[in-house]
Design a protein around this motif. Structure first.
Motif, mmCIF file in Angstrom:
data_model
loop_
_atom_site.group_PDB
_atom_site.id
_atom_site.type_symbol
_atom_site.label_atom_id
_atom_site.label_comp_id
_atom_site.label_asym_id
_atom_site.label_seq_id
_atom_site.Cartn_x
_atom_site.Cartn_y
_atom_site.Cartn_z
ATOM 1 N N ALA A 176 41.543 39.682 19.021
ATOM 2 C CA ALA A 176 40.674 40.518 19.854
ATOM 3 C C ALA A 176 40.524 39.927 21.251
ATOM 4 O O ALA A 176 40.330 40.654 22.225
ATOM 5 N N LEU A 177 40.608 38.625 21.376
ATOM 6 C CA LEU A 177 40.533 37.982 22.681
ATOM 7 C C LEU A 177 41.813 38.200 23.489
ATOM 8 O O LEU A 177 41.780 38.219 24.717
ATOM 9 N N ALA A 178 42.921 38.415 22.807
ATOM 10 C CA ALA A 178 44.201 38.600 23.491
ATOM 11 C C ALA A 178 44.253 39.908 24.267
ATOM 12 O O ALA A 178 44.938 39.993 25.291
ATOM 13 N N VAL A 179 43.540 40.928 23.823
ATOM 14 C CA VAL A 179 43.582 42.231 24.501
ATOM 15 C C VAL A 179 43.074 42.135 25.940
ATOM 16 O O VAL A 179 43.775 42.558 26.868
ATOM 17 N N PRO A 180 41.884 41.563 26.203
ATOM 18 C CA PRO A 180 41.471 41.447 27.609
ATOM 19 C C PRO A 180 42.386 40.539 28.425
ATOM 20 O O PRO A 180 42.577 40.755 29.620
ATOM 21 N N LEU A 181 42.955 39.535 27.767
ATOM 22 C CA LEU A 181 43.849 38.640 28.495
ATOM 23 C C LEU A 181 45.129 39.347 28.936
ATOM 24 O O LEU A 181 45.787 38.916 29.869
ATOM 25 N N VAL A 182 45.475 40.442 28.288
ATOM 26 C CA VAL A 182 46.616 41.249 28.696
ATOM 27 C C VAL A 182 46.192 42.263 29.752
ATOM 28 O O VAL A 182 46.899 42.502 30.727
ATOM 29 N N LEU A 183 45.018 42.858 29.569
ATOM 30 C CA LEU A 183 44.583 43.931 30.461
ATOM 31 C C LEU A 183 44.149 43.446 31.838
ATOM 32 O O LEU A 183 44.371 44.136 32.828
#
Length: 130
Positions: free
Chosen positions: A35-42
Motif C-alpha cells: 500500500a505504501l508503494a502506490v503513493p511512491l509511484v504516483l
C-alpha cells in the motif's frame, strides 16, 4: 502505440504463468508495504506531469496538466514494457506529437526537461562537495 496495453497484459500473463500457481499473498512478508508503494509511484508521475505542463506553458504550447499526465503515463508504461533502448525519449516524443505538439516543439520540451534534470543533479553534486 495502440498495442502497448496488449504488450503490458502479455507481460502480466507471462509473470503469472512463470509463478506456476504460487500464492503471492503467502509470499509477501509485509503486505502493508504494498500500500505504501502506490503513493511512491504516483508522486513522481504527478510531479513530472506538473513539470511538463509548466515547461509547455513556458513555450506557449497548449498541453495542460491533463495532456502532460497522459504523456508521462504513456512514457512510463512504454519504458516498463519495452527494452530500455527503445523506451523513454522516442515514445515521449510520439506521445507529445499525439497530443498535438509539433515535432520541433516536442523535442525542445524534452530537451528543456533534460537540461533541468542535469542542472539540478550538478547543483546537488556541488552542494554535496561543499
Amino acid at each position: 502505440l495502440l498495442l502497448l496495453p496488449l504488450v503490458a497484459l502479455a507481460n502480466v500473463a507471462l509473470l503469472i504463468w512463470s509463478l506456476d500457481g504460487i500464492d503471492l499473498s503467502r509470499r509477501l512478508a509485509a503486505p502493508g508495504l504494498l500500500a505504501l508503494a502506490v503513493p511512491l509511484v504516483l508522486v513522481p508521475m504527478m510531479v513530472n506531469s506538473f513539470r511538463l505542463a509548466l515547461w509547455s506553458r513556458f513555450l506557449g504550447l497548449d498541453l495542460g496538466f491533463r495532456g502532460a499526465l497522459k504523456v508521462v503515463t504513456g512514457a512510463m508504461v512504454t519504458i516498463s514494457v519495452t527494452p530500455f533502448a527503445t523506451g523513454g525519449v522516442p515514445f515521449k516524443l510520439a506521445f507529445l506529437m499525439a497530443e498535438g505538439v509539433s515535432p520541433r516543439s516536442a523535442a525542445t520540451l524534452i530537451s528543456f526537461q533534460t537540461a533541468e534534470d542535469a542542472l539540478v543533479m550538478f547543483g546537488l553534486f556541488g552542494l554535496g562537495l561543499g
